[in-house]
Design an enzyme around this catalytic site. Structure first.
Site, short mmCIF file in Angstrom:
data_model
loop_
_atom_site.label_atom_id
_atom_site.label_comp_id
_atom_site.label_asym_id
_atom_site.label_seq_id
_atom_site.Cartn_x
_atom_site.Cartn_y
_atom_site.Cartn_z
N LYS A 59 0.83 -1.17 -0.01
CA LYS A 59 0.09 -0.14 0.09
C LYS A 59 0.91 1.10 0.16
O LYS A 59 0.84 2.28 -0.63
CB LYS A 59 -1.02 0.27 1.30
N GLU A 116 -2.92 7.55 8.03
CA GLU A 116 -3.99 8.15 7.31
C GLU A 116 -5.09 9.08 8.23
O GLU A 116 -5.43 8.43 9.22
CB GLU A 116 -4.71 7.64 6.30
N HIS A 126 -15.88 -5.89 5.90
CA HIS A 126 -15.12 -5.80 4.74
C HIS A 126 -15.25 -7.06 3.68
O HIS A 126 -14.51 -7.31 2.70
CB HIS A 126 -13.58 -5.92 5.04
N ARG A 128 -6.44 -7.63 -10.15
CA ARG A 128 -7.25 -8.71 -10.78
C ARG A 128 -8.65 -8.63 -11.15
O ARG A 128 -9.05 -7.44 -11.13
CB ARG A 128 -7.45 -9.90 -9.44
C1 MV4 Z 1 -10.20 4.11 5.23
C2 MV4 Z 1 -11.41 4.27 5.89
C3 MV4 Z 1 -11.61 5.48 6.39
N1 MV4 Z 1 -10.24 6.41 6.18
N2 MV4 Z 1 -9.04 4.99 5.15
C4 MV4 Z 1 -11.27 -0.31 4.56
C5 MV4 Z 1 -10.76 -1.44 3.40
C6 MV4 Z 1 -9.29 -0.84 2.91
N3 MV4 Z 1 -9.30 -0.90 1.38
C7 MV4 Z 1 -9.39 0.49 3.33
N4 MV4 Z 1 -10.67 0.66 4.23
C8 MV4 Z 1 -10.87 1.81 4.58
N5 MV4 Z 1 -9.95 2.80 4.70
C9 MV4 Z 1 -9.09 6.03 5.82
N6 MV4 Z 1 -8.35 7.00 5.63
C10 MV4 Z 1 -12.26 3.54 6.03
C11 MV4 Z 1 -11.94 2.15 5.36
C12 MV4 Z 1 -13.26 1.39 5.47
C13 MV4 Z 1 -14.23 0.88 4.44
C14 MV4 Z 1 -13.73 1.20 3.37
C15 MV4 Z 1 -14.41 0.78 2.14
C16 MV4 Z 1 -15.34 -0.12 2.38
C17 MV4 Z 1 -15.76 -0.37 3.78
C18 MV4 Z 1 -14.88 0.00 4.57
C19 MV4 Z 1 -15.25 -0.27 5.98
C20 MV4 Z 1 -14.66 -0.06 6.98
C21 MV4 Z 1 -13.61 0.95 6.85
#
Ligand code: MV4
Length: 493
Positions: A115, A199, A234, A291
């Site tokens: 990442k 972040e 997730h 993918r």
């Molecule tokens: C985040 C976030 C809030 N703020 N980053 C979850 C999966 C991963 N790809 C990154 N994720 C998140 N990153 C920041 N800076 C909240 C999430 C997140 C989330 C993101 C997409 C779909 C569902 C989620 C559920 C919880 C947290």
């Protein structure tokens, strides 16, 4: 490319083979001992058993899969999703064996698999990102100063994580050091790498991702977005295209950013760039999935593009068969993942046998599934047994169509997420398109799925069982009486 080995199972193996068949390409299935009787094994032109049920002894064994390809004379391998699909060494091993990997080059997978690497690559192309660090945290006090300048809450993420694994919220300066330490040790444990970054935590974002395709000649196009905010732990449950919240301008900006991310790692093939979108439609790059994804079907419905066909086209070295200007959104598609999980029991996996399995049919309904009636669902793999996709001219009609298809879908013997899906798409927030990643936490209560007429249903079931038994006796008597006598005679014909 005349023969493709599919290094996967279930619905996605079926999905890939169907396109291969249409293109006149032969297929090879590899399967574990638990999957011997699966439809995908029968559908393939050839099939090879590669080991015991556990994925670690079958579907994750690169050397066995490459050996199967050699043995059958396959000239390409499609990894599907999950398993080895985002494994850079597998992509390289396949190429080194003189075979075509239907997916990106190892170095693209490697960059996006980290990442921190992904953020560094994307930053050079001015892709918007959530305020935070783009280097692994080495000095906690330096990081703490950055955290204070950004403002709490802060999210600590593992560089090797993804899909929500290895994330921790830090609420204030006092717990910062402790949380970094825990995050690092968890990351080391889970991924063998303890790099973490921070972040700003975005409160209740939407998760919107852009599908893109690139070829080996540097051509790119984005195939618009998928809204994937309805998730649980997730795990996505409902996806749709297009998103109900984007404007054409934001859509174009996000699409162009997604292509910039792809360019930053010399990407080719099908890929997805994930964004967080806040309530003011600010969007931030999260990560790239290198993918074909589970939810690719909704994109296929609204663009008319067969993504697997295009992956094969690109893997062959051809140019993309379309340009950006050729692509348009037509209609609306919604996908419900049918998982063998019990929404009444915290979405825990349910195991058992598909005693009855009758998928829905009719206009605008697509079912991508991997099992059939009578089969036992093995406990070794993912709980998703099918995807139900409804397609219609408008979003409202797609919702109505999905509900109709859910009513037609008849599964007995195992609990699924189907009733949950029907509830979810009929809620006011979903209907109005105003929801975010907190949807299930905010609105869902298991009791919503309890039917009010359980009493009546039970009476009906008992009554029909009684009538069935009575009829059976009558039929048996009839058979006994008519034994040896022509039915023509009995019916006076
Ligand atoms: C985040 C976030 C809030 N703020 N980053 C979850 C999966 C991963 N790809 C990154 N994720 C998140 N990153 C920041 N800076 C909240 C999430 C997140 C989330 C993101 C997409 C779909 C569902 C989620 C559920 C919880 C947290």
């Amino acid at each position: 490319m005349n023969k493709i080995l599919i290094a996967n199972r279930g619905e996605i193996a079926m999905r890939i083979m169907r396109t291969a068949k249409e293109m006149g390409i032969k297929t090879v299935a590899v399967f574990s001992e638990a999957d011997r009787n699966m439809p995908f094994v029968r559908y393939a032109d050839e099939a090879i058993c590669i080991g015991p049920a556990l994925s670690s002894q079958s579907y994750l064994r690169a050397e066995k899969i490459i050996a199967a390809a050699k043995q059958t004379g396959a000239d390409a391998i499609h990894p599907g999703y999950g398993f080895l699909s985002e494994n850079a060494s597998f992509s390289k091993a396949v190429s080194d064996a003189g075979l075509i990997f239907i997916g990106p080059a190892a170095h693209s997978i490697e960059i996006m698999g980290s990442k921190i690497g992904a953020k560094q690559a994307a930053k050079k192309f001015n892709v918007p990102m959530v305020p935070g660090t783009e280097e692994p945290i080495s000095d906690v006090n330096v990081a703490r100063k950055i955290a204070n300048s950004i403002g709490y809450p802060i999210l600590v993420k593992a560089s090797a994580g993804g899909g929500g694994k290895g994330m921790r919220v830090v609420n204030n300066d006092e717990e910062f050091e402790e949380q970094i330490r825990t995050a690092k040790s968890e990351a080391l444990n889970a991924f063998g790498n303890d790099d973490v970054f921070i972040e700003k935590y975005v409160g209740a974002p939407r998760h919107i991702e852009i599908q893109l395709m690139g070829d080996k000649h540097g051509n790119y196009a984005y195939l618009f977005e998928r809204e994937c905010s309805i998730q649980r732990r997730h795990q996505k449950l409902i996806e749709e295209a297009p998103s109900s919240c984007l404007t054409p301008e934001i859509r174009k900006q996000m699409g162009e950013c997604a292509i910039a991310v792809a360019r930053s790692c010399d990407y080719y093939g099908a890929g997805t760039v994930e964004f967080l979108v806040d309530e003011n439609l600010n969007f931030y790059f999260l990560e790239m999935n290198t993918r074909l994804q589970v939810e690719h079907c909704v994109t296929e419905m609204i663009t008319g593009i067969d993504l697997v066909k295009e992956q094969i086209n690109v893997a062959r070295g051809n140019k993309l068969s379309f340009t950006q200007d050729d692509l348009h959104i037509t209609g609306h598609a919604i996908e419900l993942r049918v998982c063998t999980e019990d929404p009444l029991n915290n979405f825990l996996p349910d195991i058992g046998k598909l005693e009855i399995y009758q998928p829905p049919k009719g206009p605008g309904v697509r079912v991508d599934d991997g099992y059939e009636e009578g089969m036992e669902i093995p406990i070794f793999y993912d709980s998703m047994i099918a995807k139900l996709i409804a397609y219609a001219p408008t979003r409202d009609e797609a919702i109505d169509r999905l509900c109709r298809a859910i009513d037609e879908y008849y599964i007995k013997g195992i609990k699924t997420t189907m009733e949950f899906g029907k509830w979810a798409v009929q809620t006011e927030p979903f209907r109005s398109g105003k929801f975010d990643t907190k949807f299930i936490d905010k609105y869902f209560k298991p009791e919503y799925l309890f039917k009010e007429d359980v009493g009546q249903e039970e009476v009906a079931a008992l009554l029909s069982a009684y009538i069935w038994e009575k009829d059976k006796k009558q039929t048996l008597t009839k058979q006994a009486v008519t034994n040896g006598v022509s039915k023509w005679k009995i019916n006076r014909r």
